[in-house]
Motif scaffolding. Structure first.
Motif, short mmCIF file in Angstrom:
data_model
loop_
_atom_site.label_atom_id
_atom_site.label_comp_id
_atom_site.label_asym_id
_atom_site.label_seq_id
_atom_site.Cartn_x
_atom_site.Cartn_y
_atom_site.Cartn_z
N ASP A 420 -56.16 47.13 60.74
CA ASP A 420 -55.43 47.47 61.96
C ASP A 420 -56.39 47.88 63.09
N ALA A 421 -57.62 47.39 63.03
CA ALA A 421 -58.66 47.84 63.96
C ALA A 421 -58.27 47.61 65.41
N SER A 422 -57.67 46.45 65.74
CA SER A 422 -57.35 46.15 67.14
C SER A 422 -56.36 47.15 67.72
N ASN A 423 -55.29 47.47 66.95
CA ASN A 423 -54.29 48.43 67.43
C ASN A 423 -54.90 49.83 67.58
N GLU A 424 -55.73 50.22 66.62
CA GLU A 424 -56.30 51.56 66.66
C GLU A 424 -57.32 51.70 67.80
N LEU A 425 -58.10 50.66 68.06
CA LEU A 425 -59.02 50.69 69.18
C LEU A 425 -58.27 50.80 70.51
N ALA A 426 -57.13 50.10 70.59
CA ALA A 426 -56.30 50.18 71.81
C ALA A 426 -55.79 51.61 72.00
N LEU A 427 -55.41 52.27 70.91
CA LEU A 427 -54.95 53.66 71.00
C LEU A 427 -56.08 54.59 71.44
N PHE A 428 -57.28 54.38 70.89
CA PHE A 428 -58.43 55.21 71.30
C PHE A 428 -58.72 55.02 72.79
N LEU A 429 -58.67 53.78 73.27
CA LEU A 429 -58.92 53.50 74.68
C LEU A 429 -57.87 54.17 75.56
N ALA A 430 -56.60 53.97 75.20
CA ALA A 430 -55.50 54.53 75.99
C ALA A 430 -55.55 56.06 75.97
N ARG A 431 -55.86 56.63 74.80
CA ARG A 431 -55.94 58.08 74.67
C ARG A 431 -57.06 58.64 75.56
N ALA A 432 -58.17 57.90 75.66
CA ALA A 432 -59.28 58.34 76.50
C ALA A 432 -58.85 58.41 77.97
N VAL A 433 -57.97 57.50 78.39
CA VAL A 433 -57.47 57.53 79.77
C VAL A 433 -56.55 58.73 79.96
N ILE A 434 -55.65 58.97 79.02
CA ILE A 434 -54.72 60.09 79.11
C ILE A 434 -55.48 61.43 79.12
N ASP A 435 -56.57 61.49 78.37
CA ASP A 435 -57.37 62.73 78.30
C ASP A 435 -58.36 62.87 79.46
N ASP A 436 -58.28 61.95 80.44
CA ASP A 436 -59.17 61.99 81.61
C ASP A 436 -60.63 61.75 81.26
N VAL A 437 -60.87 61.16 80.10
CA VAL A 437 -62.24 60.77 79.74
C VAL A 437 -62.60 59.49 80.50
#
Length: 603
Positions: A420-437
């Motif tokens: 499930d690497a593609s979905n999880e990488l997308a979550l990490f990317l999106a989470r980084a935006v939400i966290d203002d990283v």
């Protein structure tokens, strides 16, 4: 020490005999085993046996406790054993015990100094000398002292140890010689004496050309664990006296064929020289091509492992850089595993600072997320929280972007191990935006560096969809279901409440303590941001008094202040919809902050 747990077993509802199950504590077992190794070493003085016994013992995660046990046992004995302990540490360094474990072992000792003082009256002076000796022997970096001062309480004897090491030993004229000879040497050669003997025998060999005699002299040194020094010094001599290069190559080849110098010691010697080539080139301008020539010859003749490939040419990384990168990757894996076990963000940041290789920050990010994806949601949440902590404090936005690009470039390979690497990488990317990283524009930047229609570019598109979905913020903050680490949203709630309480009560000291109790210094930019917004909304500048006190107490750093102001600046257009004079108030706050010295000069 083992302990007994009662174990009551039931059969057909009837209890029967109470039995004891002895559970063994692995750390206690380790401590007993290393005490025996140290006792034997003090009796025999055999460094090689001690190193072999420690390797066979395994449990390398406990090696910092070996350092504590070795030094604490030596401190209670004569100068001979103290010298032997220092020699053993230098011998084990890098081969058996990692630099990080050496550092951790000394930190444990410093934290235990008050307890040790009960039995060892002069513990401060003796331990200070051990610390100074470790710096002189280059197994602790000089930066260890100022960094340790930040973690050791000032009122403790451990802090006194650091002051004594710094002022009484390391600041004295000719301090290296003073420290090395303080215990009068031992029945064994000190590291410095061995280095002198190696230099002497190599010079004699170059003059005589008798390889058999030189090999005999190397063998008589009795320091097989230190043969990498023979290799390094021989290579330097071959560069200094270029006519001696054939003789040096002959000696190293014969030493390898006889099994006198092991393949690992040969490789380590070459690697150590590769690391110092830039410095060597200041005295020997042709050092790099000469080294490359010797490496090629050694590999072709079979006395240097072919894995030590000598990359040459402008488009390939020098061998020194490759060796450094390899070590870095190995060390950060250990640092990340330790973080997943301890959930200690400040310790991880200290470890990265100690490594002193910020140019590899993107590689750290790639390794962090790759390891997290192969674990449970707890570790994924911890990885996201850690990215927020690292951002600005020690990682730039460029580091974060480059790290994600590296991750996405290898997404197809990652998917072979993590379905499930593609979905999880997308979550990490999106989470980084939400966290203002990251900001949404960074996703465009990342996508632009990836091949069209690749797995990586599809992942970026998926991340964009996630952050534009309804209730995206709340969903992404909970995407891993929370973890034992602080959720960013929980911290935001607590910050809002403590600021509201301060606004109603006016207790600056209590508010500062609440901020301190959060235990998230890497997230104090959120305190700054929310305090300024609240000041704008309530038309009350008392929040500036709180920020001033936080700055005075070094509770909020200049970096965190600057990041908080930067985040307000980026959101001014949205703020102006609710607070018409937001831009005017912001300009006033910036001018005030600059006068008070809160902000970085570049702001």
């Amino acid at each position: 020490m083992g302990y007994i747990l009662p174990d009551i077993r039931y059969f057909d509802q009837e209890p029967y005999k109470l039995v004891g199950a002895t559970l063994s504590d692995p750390l206690d077992d380790y401590k007993k085993a290393v005490a025996s190794i140290v006792e034997e070493y003090f009796s025999t003085g055999d460094v090689e046996v001690a190193a072999s016994d420690l390797r066979e013992l395994g449990a390398s995660q406990y090696h910092p406790y070996f350092i504590k046990r070795l030094i604490s046992m030596a401190m209670d004995r004569h100068d001979k054993e103290k010298e032997m302990a220092s020699v053993l540490l230098s011998s084990l360094y890098a081969d058996v015990i990692t630099p990080a474990q050496i550092r951790d072992g000394f930190v444990i000792l410093l934290e235990s100094t008050d307890d040790l003082a009960v039995d060892i009256l002069d513990v401060v002076d003796v331990l200070a000398l051990f610390v100074a000796r470790a710096v002189v022997d280059e197994i602790l970096p000089p930066a260890f002292l100022p960094r340790a001062k930040k973690t050791i309480p000032e009122a403790s004897k451990g802090f006194q140890v650091l002051l004594t090491a710094e002022k009484s030993y390391l600041s004295a004229p000719h301090h290296a010689e003073l420290v090395e000879n303080r215990w009068g040497g031992s029945t064994r050669n000190t590291v410095e004496e061995v280095k002198k003997k190696i230099a002497s025998l190599l010079r004699e060999y170059v003059e005589s050309g008798h390889a058999v005699e030189a090999c005999r002299s190397i063998r008589e040194l009795g320091v097989t664990f230190f043969h990498h020094e023979v290799v390094k010094r021989a290579l330097v001599l071959a560069m200094e006296i270029q006519t001696a290069e054939p003789l040096i190559s002959k000696l190293l080849k014969e030493a390898s064929e006889e099994g006198l110098i092991s393949p690992s010691q040969m490789t380590k010697g070459f690697a150590r020289l590769a690391e110092s080539l830039d410095d060597l080139a200041l005295d020997i301008p042709s050092a790099r091509p000469l080294f490359q020539s010797i490496v090629s010859k050694a590999i072709s003749e079979g006395w240097l492992d072919a894995s030590f490939s000598n990359n040459s040419g402008e488009d390939r990384e020098p061998q020194a850089e490759a060796a450094k990168l390899k070590r870095y990757k190995e060390e950060v894996v250990a640092v990340i595993h330790e973080y997943f076990d301890s959930d200690d963000i400040p310790e991880l940041i200290r470890s990265l600072v100690d490594l002193g290789l910020p140019k590899y920050n993107p590689i750290f990010l790639k390794r962090l997320i790759t390891l997290a994806m192969d674990r449970k949601n707890r570790e994924k949440e911890m990885a996201s929280v850690l990215l927020s902590a690292l951002h600005i404090e020690i990682f730039s936005t460029e580091d974060i972007v480059d790290g994600f690009v590296m991750l996405l470039e290898s997404a197809e390979d990652t998917a072979l191990d993590i379905l499930d690497a593609s979905n999880e990488l997308a979550l990490f990317l999106a989470r980084a935006v939400i966290d203002d990283v990251l900001v949404p524009l960074n996703l465009e930047e990342i996508g632009g560096q990836l091949p069209p229609n690749s797995s990586g570019s599809e992942t970026v598109k998926m991340a964009r969809s996630l952050i534009t979905a309804r209730h995206a913020g709340e969903r992404l903050l909970r995407c891993w279901g929370g973890g034992t680490g602080w959720a960013v949203e929980d911290a935001k709630d607590k910050i809002t409440k403590l600021l509201e309480e301060y606004d109603s009560s006016g207790g600056v000291g209590e508010a500062c303590q609440c901020i301190r109790d959060l235990g998230m210094p890497f997230f104090n930019h959120e305190v700054v941001k929310k305090a300024l917004i609240m000041a704008m909304e309530k038309k009350n500048d008392r929040m500036l008094d709180l920020l001033q006190e936080c700055f005075n107490e070094a509770l909020i750093t200049t970096n965190q202040m600057t990041k908080g102001f930067t985040r307000i600046k980026e959101g001014l257009d949205d703020l102006a919809l609710d607070i018409p004079n937001a831009e005017e108030k912001y300009a006033f706050y910036v001018e005030y902050a600059q006068k008070k010295g809160w902000l970085q000069a570049s702001f």
